[in-house]
Design a protein around this motif. Structure first.
Motif, PDB file in Angstrom:
ATOM      1  N   ASN A 112       1.520   1.566  -3.515  1.00  0.00           N
ATOM      2  CA  ASN A 112       2.280   2.400  -4.451  1.00  0.00           C
ATOM      3  C   ASN A 112       1.710   3.806  -4.554  1.00  0.00           C
ATOM      4  O   ASN A 112       2.457   4.759  -4.763  1.00  0.00           O
ATOM      5  N   GLY A 155       1.229   4.918  -0.048  1.00  0.00           N
ATOM      6  CA  GLY A 155       2.420   4.780   0.779  1.00  0.00           C
ATOM      7  C   GLY A 155       2.098   4.734   2.261  1.00  0.00           C
ATOM      8  O   GLY A 155       1.091   4.162   2.694  1.00  0.00           O
ATOM      9  N   ASN A 157      13.912  -4.294  -7.249  1.00  0.00           N
ATOM     10  CA  ASN A 157      12.549  -3.920  -7.622  1.00  0.00           C
ATOM     11  C   ASN A 157      11.557  -4.705  -6.780  1.00  0.00           C
ATOM     12  O   ASN A 157      10.887  -5.623  -7.263  1.00  0.00           O
ATOM     13  N   LYS A 212       7.769  -4.590   1.983  1.00  0.00           N
ATOM     14  CA  LYS A 212       8.461  -4.899   0.739  1.00  0.00           C
ATOM     15  C   LYS A 212       8.632  -6.404   0.620  1.00  0.00           C
ATOM     16  O   LYS A 212       9.205  -7.036   1.499  1.00  0.00           O
ATOM     17  N   TYR A 216       8.206  -5.765  -4.535  1.00  0.00           N
ATOM     18  CA  TYR A 216       6.758  -5.589  -4.634  1.00  0.00           C
ATOM     19  C   TYR A 216       6.272  -4.956  -3.331  1.00  0.00           C
ATOM     20  O   TYR A 216       6.593  -5.431  -2.245  1.00  0.00           O
ATOM     21  N   LEU A 217       5.524  -3.874  -3.436  1.00  0.00           N
ATOM     22  CA  LEU A 217       5.034  -3.162  -2.253  1.00  0.00           C
ATOM     23  C   LEU A 217       3.613  -3.579  -1.943  1.00  0.00           C
ATOM     24  O   LEU A 217       2.777  -3.717  -2.847  1.00  0.00           O
ATOM     25  N   GLY A 244      -1.536  -3.838  -3.353  1.00  0.00           N
ATOM     26  CA  GLY A 244      -0.372  -3.388  -4.107  1.00  0.00           C
ATOM     27  C   GLY A 244      -0.568  -1.998  -4.683  1.00  0.00           C
ATOM     28  O   GLY A 244       0.337  -1.152  -4.628  1.00  0.00           O
TER      29      GLY A 244
END
Length: 512
Positions: free
Chosen positions: A291, A294, A375, A366, A377-378, A287
């Protein structure tokens, strides 16, 4: 799209593509192609859409094709914004055969009057035929209702008080408000989220807050489905992965010290502990890396995470095969440790290399929560496309299915073989042995296939807990069995049940 309809005829592939044209039409029973244009003359005449819809409602034969298509005509509402304009609500008229619950309401704020400097008339057009607005992506589907809001010959953007458009629809989870970007080619559908905010007020109502005028609708994302309780699941997984990493490191140190005993199962347990430590470490950091890095980092991290997962599954499969070998092929020595290392660490890298060479497999993923779709979670994993989906099913899910099925069978066979042993009278030894074998053989991952039905939330939480804390449970099992062995003076089950089982069977055959 400007309230008029027209026809045009393309002259074939060598000509410029017609923006609008006749499709699947006939003239006097002759199918329309570019070859019959010499026999018939065609003339495109603009027709006001309102007139066309009036003719359709009166049953005119001129529009019988539109009637057969069963596409409701758009309905427009014109409002004059007076000097004392304080905002106004506009509701789409109810169409025959359409449920009253699927209506659309538009709130025009007072700021619209200030922004419209030249004109004071605003037009709201409600479309029930969304075929013109589909963008061809299978992942998303345009809601049945589309709304066009315009002030003639004026471009209005950046409204301080947004326009509110409320869409009533059937029960849906993952959805987002979009507007049609007409700055490029108006004939090409280009839905954007820019300038619109999505507010989900229940599963059957969505409100869009937009600061400009154009076409508006709601895009319903078909896949993936939103995840319930994502925040709680993420917290459990993060804690479990952190604890498992520390536990696996402790287990690796413990097993390295035990290698002096020359027990044949130690190198296999060591390989599983290393792969699990790598898997939990990457999953714990995925995670943060998604963020921060990328798309520049995630292809590498996603490939590494997939490799660690396949490697862990492979080592669990080796545990299954090795146990079968020790229990049922007692007098034949098992393969050397370097063979297991090649299978456990090198073999899983082959599909990863192939998928990386194919490209567009690994990247940012995602994970959308059901309570806040705006919103997500990546994480670094496989992308959301058809190639990645096929890769997931042909590698991860296939290996997992083989592992779980063989693990369950082997767990039953080992239990049947060693349940009569004297040390199994101690319930704690039996529990730790079966629990440890369940983790070693990957049977806890079988909960992945049970994520459906009314118990899906319970199964999801149980799977999350068992698999994220798997490294901790394995360490606890090895340490507890070693402690029990020392307490019993070495007569109980050894540090590994498979090695002790082999020794027990050899002694039994020597006695017989």
């Amino acid at each position: 799209m400007q309230h008029s309809c027209c026809t045009d005829l393309s002259q074939g592939p060598k000509e410029d593509q017609a923006t609008y044209g006749i499709k699947d039409g006939t003239a006097n029973d002759d199918f329309i192609t570019d070859k019959i244009t010499t026999a018939y003359s065609f003339k495109g005449i603009p027709v006001n859409c309102t007139t066309l819809c009036d003719q359709e409602s009166q049953g005119s034969s001129q529009v019988n094709m539109a009637s057969r298509a069963q596409h409701p005509c758009p309905h427009s509402s014109e409002m004059e914004m007076t000097e004392d304009f304080r905002g106004q609500n506009v509701t789409a008229p109810t169409t025959r055969g359409v449920s009253a619950e699927s209506t659309v309401t538009v709130y025009l704020p007072p700021a619209l009057k200030t922004a419209a400097k030249l004109r004071s008339k605003v037009i709201c057009t409600f479309f029930k035929n969304n075929s013109l607005f589909q963008d061809g992506h299978k992942e998303d589907r345009v809601l049945d209702d589309v709304v066009e809001i315009t002030v003639e010959n004026e471009v209005i953007v950046n409204l301080p008080d947004p326009i509110r458009i409320g869409f009533h629809h059937g029960k849906m989870h993952l959805r987002r408000c979009v507007s049609w970007d007409t700055r490029k080619d108006p004939s090409q559908v280009n839905w954007l989220e820019d300038g619109c905010k999505t507010e989900q007020k229940g599963p059957k109502y969505t409100e869009c807050l937009c600061n400009h005028l154009t076409y508006f609708t709601v895009l319903v994302q078909m896949e993936p489905r939103p995840v319930r309780h994502l925040l709680a699941l993420t917290a459990i997984t993060s804690l479990g992965c952190a604890v498992s990493v520390i536990s696996c490191v402790a287990l690796i140190i413990y097993l390295c010290r035990k290698r002096r005993s020359k027990e044949q199962s130690i190198p296999i347990h060591l390989g599983l502990a290393v792969s699990l430590a790598f898997l939990n470490l990457l999953f714990f950091l995925t995670g943060v890396l998604a963020n921060v890095g990328g798309e520049s980092v995630c292809p590498w991290v996603g490939a590494g995470l997939h490799y660690a997962l396949l490697s862990s599954f492979t080592w669990m499969g080796i545990e299954v095969f090795h146990t079968f070998w020790l229990v049922y092929m007692v007098f034949i020595p098992p393969p050397k440790p370097y063979v297991w290392n090649l299978v456990g660490f090198v073999l899983p890298a082959l599909p990863i290399i192939i998928l990386a060479a194919v490209g567009d497999i690994y990247g940012v993923r995602k994970v959308v929560p059901s309570d806040d779709v705006s919103n997500p979670y990546l994480m670094c994993w496989m992308k959301e496309n058809h190639k990645a989906l096929l890769a997931h099913y042909f590698t991860t899910m296939t290996i997992l299915a083989v592992l779980v099925s063989s693990g369950v069978v082997m767990l039953f066979l080992v239990y049947r073989e060693i349940r009569t042993r004297e040390e199994w009278r101690q319930s704690r030894v039996a529990f730790l042995s079966i629990w440890g074998l369940s983790c070693l053989f990957g049977t806890t991952w079988g909960l992945t296939f049970l994520d459906f039905g009314p118990l899906s939330d319970f199964v999801l939480f149980l799977s999350c807990i068992l698999n994220s804390f798997q490294g901790f449970f394995l360490m606890l099992r090895f340490y507890m069995l070693d402690w029990i062995r020392k307490q019993a003076g070495g007569s109980a089950l050894g540090s590994t049940s498979t090695g002790s089982t082999r020794q027990h069977m050899l002694q039994s055959q020597e006695k017989s």
